[in-house]
Design a protein around this motif. Structure first.
Motif, PDB file in Angstrom:
ATOM      1  N   GLN A 100       0.837  -1.185   0.000  1.00 53.52           N
ATOM      2  CA  GLN A 100       0.000   0.000   0.000  1.00 53.52           C
ATOM      3  C   GLN A 100       0.875   1.239   0.000  1.00 53.52           C
ATOM      4  O   GLN A 100       1.748   1.378   0.836  1.00 53.52           O
ATOM      5  CB  GLN A 100      -0.917  -0.011   1.235  1.00 53.52           C
ATOM      6  N   VAL A 101       0.626   2.101  -0.942  1.00 47.31           N
ATOM      7  CA  VAL A 101       1.394   3.339  -1.043  1.00 47.31           C
ATOM      8  C   VAL A 101       0.788   4.391  -0.125  1.00 47.31           C
ATOM      9  O   VAL A 101      -0.423   4.578  -0.085  1.00 47.31           O
ATOM     10  CB  VAL A 101       1.384   3.853  -2.492  1.00 47.31           C
ATOM     11  N   GLN A 102       1.629   5.062   0.603  1.00 46.01           N
ATOM     12  CA  GLN A 102       1.184   6.178   1.438  1.00 46.01           C
ATOM     13  C   GLN A 102       1.859   7.456   0.976  1.00 46.01           C
ATOM     14  O   GLN A 102       3.063   7.479   0.721  1.00 46.01           O
ATOM     15  CB  GLN A 102       1.491   5.911   2.909  1.00 46.01           C
TER      16      GLN A 102
ATOM     17  N   ASN B 136      12.596  10.428  -1.831  1.00 44.23           N
ATOM     18  CA  ASN B 136      11.264   9.958  -2.236  1.00 44.23           C
ATOM     19  C   ASN B 136      10.202  11.034  -2.029  1.00 44.23           C
ATOM     20  O   ASN B 136       9.128  10.776  -1.482  1.00 44.23           O
ATOM     21  CB  ASN B 136      10.881   8.686  -1.481  1.00 44.23           C
ATOM     22  N   THR B 137      10.522  12.233  -2.450  1.00 48.40           N
ATOM     23  CA  THR B 137       9.586  13.339  -2.320  1.00 48.40           C
ATOM     24  C   THR B 137       9.358  14.017  -3.669  1.00 48.40           C
ATOM     25  O   THR B 137      10.233  14.040  -4.527  1.00 48.40           O
ATOM     26  CB  THR B 137      10.068  14.388  -1.313  1.00 48.40           C
ATOM     27  N   VAL B 138       8.173  14.547  -3.796  1.00 43.70           N
ATOM     28  CA  VAL B 138       7.828  15.385  -4.938  1.00 43.70           C
ATOM     29  C   VAL B 138       7.394  16.730  -4.383  1.00 43.70           C
ATOM     30  O   VAL B 138       6.619  16.785  -3.422  1.00 43.70           O
ATOM     31  CB  VAL B 138       6.702  14.760  -5.772  1.00 43.70           C
TER      32      VAL B 138
ATOM     33  N   PHE C  21       6.957   4.778  -9.778  1.00 39.07           N
ATOM     34  CA  PHE C  21       5.669   5.251 -10.262  1.00 39.07           C
ATOM     35  C   PHE C  21       5.760   5.746 -11.705  1.00 39.07           C
ATOM     36  O   PHE C  21       6.782   6.272 -12.132  1.00 39.07           O
ATOM     37  CB  PHE C  21       5.138   6.389  -9.394  1.00 39.07           C
ATOM     38  N   HIS C  22       4.674   5.600 -12.419  1.00 42.11           N
ATOM     39  CA  HIS C  22       4.596   6.106 -13.783  1.00 42.11           C
ATOM     40  C   HIS C  22       4.639   7.637 -13.774  1.00 42.11           C
ATOM     41  O   HIS C  22       5.299   8.245 -14.627  1.00 42.11           O
ATOM     42  CB  HIS C  22       3.306   5.607 -14.424  1.00 42.11           C
TER      43      HIS C  22
ATOM     44  N   GLY D  69       7.238   4.617  -0.703  1.00 42.36           N
ATOM     45  CA  GLY D  69       8.142   3.808  -1.502  1.00 42.36           C
ATOM     46  C   GLY D  69       8.933   4.666  -2.454  1.00 42.36           C
ATOM     47  O   GLY D  69       8.831   5.897  -2.429  1.00 42.36           O
ATOM     48  N   SER D  70       9.712   4.025  -3.289  1.00 38.74           N
ATOM     49  CA  SER D  70      10.516   4.767  -4.256  1.00 38.74           C
ATOM     50  C   SER D  70       9.631   5.437  -5.297  1.00 38.74           C
ATOM     51  O   SER D  70       8.830   4.787  -5.954  1.00 38.74           O
ATOM     52  CB  SER D  70      11.493   3.820  -4.951  1.00 38.74           C
TER      53      SER D  70
END
Length: 116
Positions: free
Chosen positions: A1-3, A76-78, A31-32, A26-27
């Motif tokens: 599960q992605v958080q 792992n941040t945007v 992700f697309h 996660g990494s």
């Protein structure tokens, strides 16, 4: 599960800046694409900015030239750098992740309020 956990929202004056961050469990390179959406009261949720794994970006016309989406793979941040804010930017901002199997995940949202 992605958080996905957003941070950095708050109150700004028109013409000011805010920086939003979205931390993924996660990494992000798995992700697309990752994106920021927003939803103002009484309005539909709309795409603000999208960053694909290959590096291409898309922006809503209303934020082009003012907002910049970027990523930090090591953390792992945007991030969403928002400059020259306008009152119409007031909304709840949501982080979104799209997997290669086209599953989508959302953060809990962070409020951005811009005063005139």
């Amino acid at each position: 599960q992605v958080q996905l956990v957003e941070s950095g929202g708050g109150l700004a004056q028109a013409g000011g800046s805010l920086r939003l961050s979205c931390a993924a469990s996660g990494s992000i390179t798995s992700f697309h694409a990752m994106a920021w959406y927003r939803q103002a009261p009484g309005k539909q949720r709309e795409l603000v900015a999208r960053l694909a794994t290959g590096g291409s970006t898309d922006y809503a016309d209303s934020v082009k030239g003012r907002f910049t989406i970027s990523r930090d793979n090591a953390k792992n941040t945007v991030n969403l750098q928002m400059n020259t804010l306008k009152p119409e930017d007031t909304a709840v901002y949501y982080c979104n992740a799209l997997t290669w199997s086209f599953s989508t995940y959302w953060g809990q949202g962070t409020q951005v309020t811009v005063s005139s």
